[in-house]
Write a protein that holds these residues in place. Sequence first.
Motif, mmCIF file in Angstrom:
data_model
loop_
_atom_site.group_PDB
_atom_site.id
_atom_site.type_symbol
_atom_site.label_atom_id
_atom_site.label_comp_id
_atom_site.label_asym_id
_atom_site.label_seq_id
_atom_site.Cartn_x
_atom_site.Cartn_y
_atom_site.Cartn_z
ATOM 1 N N TYR A 131 85.853 10.273 12.526
ATOM 2 C CA TYR A 131 84.867 11.361 12.466
ATOM 3 C C TYR A 131 83.994 11.222 11.208
ATOM 4 N N ALA A 132 84.648 10.968 10.068
ATOM 5 C CA ALA A 132 83.892 10.939 8.813
ATOM 6 C C ALA A 132 82.914 9.762 8.792
ATOM 7 N N SER A 133 83.323 8.636 9.335
ATOM 8 C CA SER A 133 82.414 7.481 9.300
ATOM 9 C C SER A 133 81.270 7.650 10.292
ATOM 10 N N ALA A 134 81.507 8.377 11.388
ATOM 11 C CA ALA A 134 80.430 8.617 12.349
ATOM 12 C C ALA A 134 79.396 9.581 11.769
ATOM 13 N N VAL A 135 79.864 10.532 10.975
ATOM 14 C CA VAL A 135 78.986 11.574 10.457
ATOM 15 C C VAL A 135 78.282 11.122 9.176
ATOM 16 N N LEU A 136 78.954 10.290 8.380
ATOM 17 C CA LEU A 136 78.345 9.756 7.149
ATOM 18 C C LEU A 136 78.354 8.226 7.227
ATOM 19 N N PRO A 137 77.468 7.639 8.035
ATOM 20 C CA PRO A 137 77.523 6.169 8.195
ATOM 21 C C PRO A 137 77.315 5.434 6.875
ATOM 22 N N SER B 313 81.004 7.069 17.560
ATOM 23 C CA SER B 313 80.869 5.906 16.684
ATOM 24 C C SER B 313 80.031 4.819 17.338
ATOM 25 N N PRO B 314 79.229 4.113 16.543
ATOM 26 C CA PRO B 314 78.515 2.962 17.114
ATOM 27 C C PRO B 314 79.460 1.797 17.432
ATOM 28 N N LEU B 315 80.673 1.818 16.919
ATOM 29 C CA LEU B 315 81.612 0.727 17.194
ATOM 30 C C LEU B 315 82.192 0.854 18.602
ATOM 31 N N SER B 316 82.602 -0.276 19.167
ATOM 32 C CA SER B 316 83.229 -0.270 20.488
ATOM 33 C C SER B 316 84.660 0.229 20.369
ATOM 34 N N ALA B 317 85.242 0.569 21.518
ATOM 35 C CA ALA B 317 86.635 1.032 21.522
ATOM 36 C C ALA B 317 87.554 -0.026 20.914
ATOM 37 N N GLU B 318 87.307 -1.300 21.219
ATOM 38 C CA GLU B 318 88.147 -2.385 20.672
ATOM 39 C C GLU B 318 88.009 -2.436 19.151
ATOM 40 N N GLU B 319 86.767 -2.359 18.670
ATOM 41 C CA GLU B 319 86.548 -2.408 17.226
ATOM 42 C C GLU B 319 87.222 -1.221 16.524
ATOM 43 N N LEU B 320 87.121 -0.047 17.144
ATOM 44 C CA LEU B 320 87.739 1.130 16.536
ATOM 45 C C LEU B 320 89.252 0.975 16.443
ATOM 46 N N ARG B 321 89.865 0.489 17.536
ATOM 47 C CA ARG B 321 91.330 0.332 17.504
ATOM 48 C C ARG B 321 91.745 -0.682 16.449
ATOM 49 N N ALA B 322 90.936 -1.737 16.301
ATOM 50 C CA ALA B 322 91.301 -2.806 15.366
ATOM 51 C C ALA B 322 91.052 -2.422 13.910
ATOM 52 N N THR B 323 90.102 -1.524 13.663
ATOM 53 C CA THR B 323 89.719 -1.282 12.267
ATOM 54 C C THR B 323 90.034 0.120 11.742
ATOM 55 N N MET B 324 90.126 1.116 12.615
ATOM 56 C CA MET B 324 90.268 2.488 12.107
ATOM 57 C C MET B 324 91.544 3.194 12.502
ATOM 58 N N LEU B 325 92.232 2.695 13.554
ATOM 59 C CA LEU B 325 93.420 3.388 14.024
ATOM 60 C C LEU B 325 94.547 3.186 13.015
#
Lengths: 325, 325
Positions: A131-137, B313-325
């Motif tokens: 959420y934070a990265s989407a809101v404050l890119p 998020s501008p990132l794809s679901a794969e990118e999100l799982r790999a980098t933010m989860l």
Amino acid sequence: MKIAIYGYGNLGRGVECAVKQCADATLTGIYTRRSPASVKPYGDTPVYRIDDILAHKDEIDVLILCGGSATDLPEMTPTFAKTFNVVDSFDTHAAIPAHFARVNTAAAETGHTALISAGWDPGMFSLNRLYASAVLPQGKDYTFWGRGVSQGHSDAIRRIDGVKDARQYTVPVDAALAAVRAGENPALTTRQKHLRECYVVAEEGADKARIEQEIKTMPNYFADYDTTVTFLSEEELKRDHSGIPHGGFVIRTGCTGWNGEHKHAIEYSLKLDSNPEFTASVLVAYARAVYRLAQKGEYGCKTVFDIPPALLSPLSAEELRATML
Amino acid sequence: MKIAIYGYGNLGRGVECAVKQCADATLTGIYTRRSPASVKPYGDTPVYRIDDILAHKDEIDVLILCGGSATDLPEMTPTFAKTFNVVDSFDTHAAIPAHFARVNTAAAETGHTALISAGWDPGMFSLNRLYASAVLPQGKDYTFWGRGVSQGHSDAIRRIDGVKDARQYTVPVDAALAAVRAGENPALTTRQKHLRECYVVAEEGADKARIEQEIKTMPNYFADYDTTVTFLSEEELKRDHSGIPHGGFVIRTGCTGWNGEHKHAIEYSLKLDSNPEFTASVLVAYARAVYRLAQKGEYGCKTVFDIPPALLSPLSAEELRATML
């Protein structure tokens, strides 16, 4: 919704407690690899051998898998996702993509809904990073853990010769937290972010100086940190360090404005008396979402990133809009 | 995605800045009720008369409505949701259900996607109230606002006879915050939660004692609060109080365990240099979700509660799982 638990350690016990707080959920069974007679739940939920679970298929809307991430869940979740809607707390961050792929195949091919990696990190902390990265890119985020007990680090100390028992606390460094909150975007080393406090019960006659040295120089676990070692008696350890508290902070600072002239800070923090019970409470909230998605035929593997928040609440969409928005 | 703005006040200007930070978004037009020549954007986006917007329909994937909640948005959002995918920041909490119903009818009947009440409260704070209550059902939450400028309260002071200009800050009471964080579940009156600090420029010769009295006894706005009034010069107001900072806290404390024996605290806080620019950044993140939902044919009115976080998020679901989860 009818919930079942597989695995009755600290996390499974936490799920039993969390379901009790949900008017819309019933715990229909606790499944175990142990002898059912040896398992003593808080309440009166029946305990079954895991091998007998298929006989109770109709009593289970969602199966909450309470095994460990190192060896249990990588096998357990894909296996049970073929027969049940499942939720797990898989927390080996680097292995999440591979785990996701295996669970997704198992669940999608058989028409089940699975949710992996629920808890607080991964879980609530992940959500806050997103959420934070989407809101404050245009910004930077930091995750701090603690003050809390790290089971893995406590175990690593216990394996040292001459150590009878041990408890390790991960502690965020105040100066680092302050610099992050101030929007200084510091580049922080491992040592600058967290301290490690160790409370150790030595065997009688053991060489305490050698134990302390072995702890402080242990690669990966302690060598990169400022570590303190305090020796104490078994009674003191029990009296002062028997809880399993944890928590931490996700902080993102960033800027807005045509030239980035305005600063902002978003901070999410948790202060938890019981790490497993809080994790269990997150698992049960996501079990509610899994149950609802499965009813709508939305199969396959999900993570917290895929779940509309409204699905976590027992309230209706109308009630949520009227009372919480 | 192609974004357009209707309304170019503080919020519209914030949206212009926020779109600039998004590599996947382009601002194609700024629409206004004023004479386009009188509007000076930061960048080189064309400014059009709102009456001409239909001629630009193909250049707009999502229209961000930057009007006021009191009189603009209740008409604007249902009207434009008939022709465009829209996002608004409607923030009159009590009127949200009625606004939702009108926007939902307009959007669903014409095959558009609308999202209302994005921002930070309603918005990010609402999300945190929902997540925290789902995860800790046995608990209590508190929302504190500030330290920040309240436009409505500043305007109320300006309407007093003899007042040339004014700025009002809403300030959370430290003792109340501390009691909530400690898990004491205090019952807090309006007065115990927030203070009101007023900075007032009086007209020459005005009766300051009377102005102060009128402020402190104003029903709804100030009478129920501990209010301080500081008179200062126009220059001082400009120098020290020209920003529009805001922020606040959502805190939920609750318990887990078979007998509620473990306490937990979840805290979310914002510290914002610019209230409208942060709100605008949230609007743009939700515009991304609206764009994606519209592409999938998911029409009608949504709120932040309905949106899977990954869509922001501008990132794809794969990118999100790999980098933010």
